[in-house]
Scaffold this motif. Sequence first.
Motif, PDB file in Angstrom:
ATOM      1  N   ASN A  88       0.804  -1.220   0.000  1.00 53.50           N
ATOM      2  CA  ASN A  88       0.000   0.000   0.000  1.00 53.50           C
ATOM      3  C   ASN A  88       0.836   1.267   0.000  1.00 53.50           C
ATOM      4  O   ASN A  88       0.315   2.351  -0.035  1.00 53.50           O
ATOM      5  CB  ASN A  88      -0.877  -0.009   1.260  1.00 53.50           C
ATOM      6  CG  ASN A  88      -2.319  -0.075   0.864  1.00 53.50           C
ATOM      7  OD1 ASN A  88      -2.602  -0.275  -0.304  1.00 53.50           O
ATOM      8  ND2 ASN A  88      -3.201   0.108   1.822  1.00 53.50           N
ATOM      9  N   LYS A 109      -1.575   4.554   1.501  1.00 54.54           N
ATOM     10  CA  LYS A 109      -2.787   4.890   0.754  1.00 54.54           C
ATOM     11  C   LYS A 109      -3.993   4.425   1.548  1.00 54.54           C
ATOM     12  O   LYS A 109      -4.036   3.285   1.984  1.00 54.54           O
ATOM     13  CB  LYS A 109      -2.712   4.148  -0.576  1.00 54.54           C
ATOM     14  CG  LYS A 109      -3.540   4.734  -1.662  1.00 54.54           C
ATOM     15  CD  LYS A 109      -2.952   4.414  -3.024  1.00 54.54           C
ATOM     16  CE  LYS A 109      -3.391   3.080  -3.541  1.00 54.54           C
ATOM     17  NZ  LYS A 109      -2.730   2.724  -4.797  1.00 54.54           N
ATOM     18  N   ARG A 110      -4.943   5.313   1.737  1.00 52.89           N
ATOM     19  CA  ARG A 110      -6.157   4.921   2.476  1.00 52.89           C
ATOM     20  C   ARG A 110      -7.345   4.911   1.530  1.00 52.89           C
ATOM     21  O   ARG A 110      -7.209   4.537   0.378  1.00 52.89           O
ATOM     22  CB  ARG A 110      -6.366   5.908   3.627  1.00 52.89           C
ATOM     23  CG  ARG A 110      -5.224   5.876   4.658  1.00 52.89           C
ATOM     24  CD  ARG A 110      -5.602   5.105   5.918  1.00 52.89           C
ATOM     25  NE  ARG A 110      -4.433   4.811   6.727  1.00 52.89           N
ATOM     26  CZ  ARG A 110      -4.069   5.478   7.825  1.00 52.89           C
ATOM     27  NH1 ARG A 110      -4.783   6.507   8.254  1.00 52.89           N
ATOM     28  NH2 ARG A 110      -2.995   5.116   8.505  1.00 52.89           N
ATOM     29  N   ASP A 111      -8.536   5.366   1.963  1.00 54.93           N
ATOM     30  CA  ASP A 111      -9.751   5.268   1.146  1.00 54.93           C
ATOM     31  C   ASP A 111      -9.679   6.109  -0.118  1.00 54.93           C
ATOM     32  O   ASP A 111      -9.009   7.135  -0.161  1.00 54.93           O
ATOM     33  CB  ASP A 111     -10.958   5.771   1.953  1.00 54.93           C
ATOM     34  CG  ASP A 111     -11.298   4.827   3.078  1.00 54.93           C
ATOM     35  OD1 ASP A 111     -10.748   3.701   3.082  1.00 54.93           O
ATOM     36  OD2 ASP A 111     -12.079   5.219   3.962  1.00 54.93           O
ATOM     37  N   LEU A 112     -10.456   5.646  -1.096  1.00 49.70           N
ATOM     38  CA  LEU A 112     -10.593   6.422  -2.323  1.00 49.70           C
ATOM     39  C   LEU A 112     -11.391   7.685  -1.992  1.00 49.70           C
ATOM     40  O   LEU A 112     -12.434   7.616  -1.347  1.00 49.70           O
ATOM     41  CB  LEU A 112     -11.336   5.549  -3.336  1.00 49.70           C
ATOM     42  CG  LEU A 112     -11.515   6.027  -4.761  1.00 49.70           C
ATOM     43  CD1 LEU A 112     -11.576   4.836  -5.701  1.00 49.70           C
ATOM     44  CD2 LEU A 112     -12.752   6.863  -4.912  1.00 49.70           C
ATOM     45  N   GLU A 125     -12.939   9.390  -7.768  1.00 48.53           N
ATOM     46  CA  GLU A 125     -12.484   8.797  -9.033  1.00 48.53           C
ATOM     47  C   GLU A 125     -13.003   9.617 -10.184  1.00 48.53           C
ATOM     48  O   GLU A 125     -14.220   9.758 -10.370  1.00 48.53           O
ATOM     49  CB  GLU A 125     -12.927   7.335  -9.162  1.00 48.53           C
ATOM     50  CG  GLU A 125     -12.561   6.799 -10.538  1.00 48.53           C
ATOM     51  CD  GLU A 125     -12.372   5.300 -10.634  1.00 48.53           C
ATOM     52  OE1 GLU A 125     -12.767   4.573  -9.703  1.00 48.53           O
ATOM     53  OE2 GLU A 125     -11.815   4.870 -11.684  1.00 48.53           O
ATOM     54  N   TYR A 137      -6.647   9.373  -3.674  1.00 47.46           N
ATOM     55  CA  TYR A 137      -6.784   8.590  -2.452  1.00 47.46           C
ATOM     56  C   TYR A 137      -6.403   9.440  -1.243  1.00 47.46           C
ATOM     57  O   TYR A 137      -5.463  10.250  -1.324  1.00 47.46           O
ATOM     58  CB  TYR A 137      -5.847   7.376  -2.473  1.00 47.46           C
ATOM     59  CG  TYR A 137      -6.166   6.363  -3.537  1.00 47.46           C
ATOM     60  CD1 TYR A 137      -7.105   5.358  -3.306  1.00 47.46           C
ATOM     61  CD2 TYR A 137      -5.527   6.410  -4.773  1.00 47.46           C
ATOM     62  CE1 TYR A 137      -7.397   4.410  -4.284  1.00 47.46           C
ATOM     63  CE2 TYR A 137      -5.810   5.462  -5.758  1.00 47.46           C
ATOM     64  CZ  TYR A 137      -6.752   4.473  -5.508  1.00 47.46           C
ATOM     65  OH  TYR A 137      -7.032   3.544  -6.472  1.00 47.46           O
ATOM     66  N   THR A 155      -4.656   9.644   2.466  1.00 42.19           N
ATOM     67  CA  THR A 155      -3.444   8.994   2.994  1.00 42.19           C
ATOM     68  C   THR A 155      -3.469   9.086   4.518  1.00 42.19           C
ATOM     69  O   THR A 155      -4.385   9.689   5.106  1.00 42.19           O
ATOM     70  CB  THR A 155      -2.154   9.689   2.493  1.00 42.19           C
ATOM     71  OG1 THR A 155      -2.088  10.979   3.093  1.00 42.19           O
ATOM     72  CG2 THR A 155      -2.115   9.812   0.986  1.00 42.19           C
ATOM     73  N   GLU A 188       1.791   7.108  -9.636  1.00 49.31           N
ATOM     74  CA  GLU A 188       1.224   7.902  -8.540  1.00 49.31           C
ATOM     75  C   GLU A 188       2.154   9.006  -8.068  1.00 49.31           C
ATOM     76  O   GLU A 188       3.377   8.836  -8.058  1.00 49.31           O
ATOM     77  CB  GLU A 188       0.911   6.997  -7.345  1.00 49.31           C
ATOM     78  CG  GLU A 188      -0.162   5.963  -7.637  1.00 49.31           C
ATOM     79  CD  GLU A 188      -0.278   4.940  -6.516  1.00 49.31           C
ATOM     80  OE1 GLU A 188      -1.415   4.542  -6.220  1.00 49.31           O
ATOM     81  OE2 GLU A 188       0.747   4.541  -5.941  1.00 49.31           O
TER      82      GLU A 188
END
Length: 246
Positions: A5, A13-16, A19, A26, A28, A88
Amino acid sequence: MESDNKGEFNMEKRDLLYEGKAKILYLTEDTDLLIQMFKDELTAFNGTKKGSFDGKGEICNAISTYLFEYLENYHVLTHFVSKSTDTEMVVKRLEMIPIEIVVRNIATANLSKTYNLAEGDVLQYPIIEYFLKDDQLGDPMINEHHAYAMGYATPEEMRMISRVASKVNAIFKSFFDRRGLLLVDFKLEFGKLAKNLLIGDEITPDTCRIWDKKTNKKMDKDRFRYDMGQVDKVYNELKDRILSAG
Ligand code: ATP
Ligand code: TYD
């Protein structure tokens, strides 16, 4: 390259968060920072035309990284923090101003059509245009008065945006010229962080028009928009030329 991750920058990286059509943001472990991931997809005409090619995200991340770092040398504030993986980058989380700022140096597309200018005519002075970022409304063109009147930005912010966009244009025009390329037009987005205005989003062939100076070959998303072929080859060539010493 990404084995877990965390990228090279070691940012988890945490939740989206969001998009979009070409990128994913994302959250962090640091609430002030986001990871911006470049997808292989590309779209045109307000998302109605869709495509993709392998490696596109990597190319756009490399180009955007290079150009953001280049702007830092000229004391232009951007959201860029670090390239964390092939596709990224870590960026500062901004409160985005929903306006697309377009700077044009050379007549093409709608500008040529609307004002009956020959494709490729060099404008005597750059044109700055503003578009409200609203897919449902089809991103209508606005001027700075619309922006103040509807509360999207203050007069001071619009003045600053126009000043920074002109400065970026001057920097990039000579940058591309040294690489045998013409900067036809490009789009910027700005966001707020504390009291500062920073450039956010991306600077890539998806958001610029760039032509070869000698042949006028189009080296940007127009190849996809107008089915001109070799989109992947040309994006790769552009990356190599941008990243070359100049
Ligand atoms: P469009 O292609 O019209 O810009 P989209 O939303 O599909 O729309 P993407 O580029 O795929 O665009 O998504 C990226 C989103 O992230 C954009 O809405 C952009 O304004 C937003 N964004 C870019 N940088 C930042 C940032 N530093 N902080 C917060 N949001 C950002
Ligand atoms: P645009 O304003 O769409 O003009 P035209 O209708 O003549 O194609 O595009 C001008 C430049 O700005 C082009 O390089 C693409 C870029 N741009 C974006 O990337 N996204 C946008 O939402 C807009 C409005 C422009």
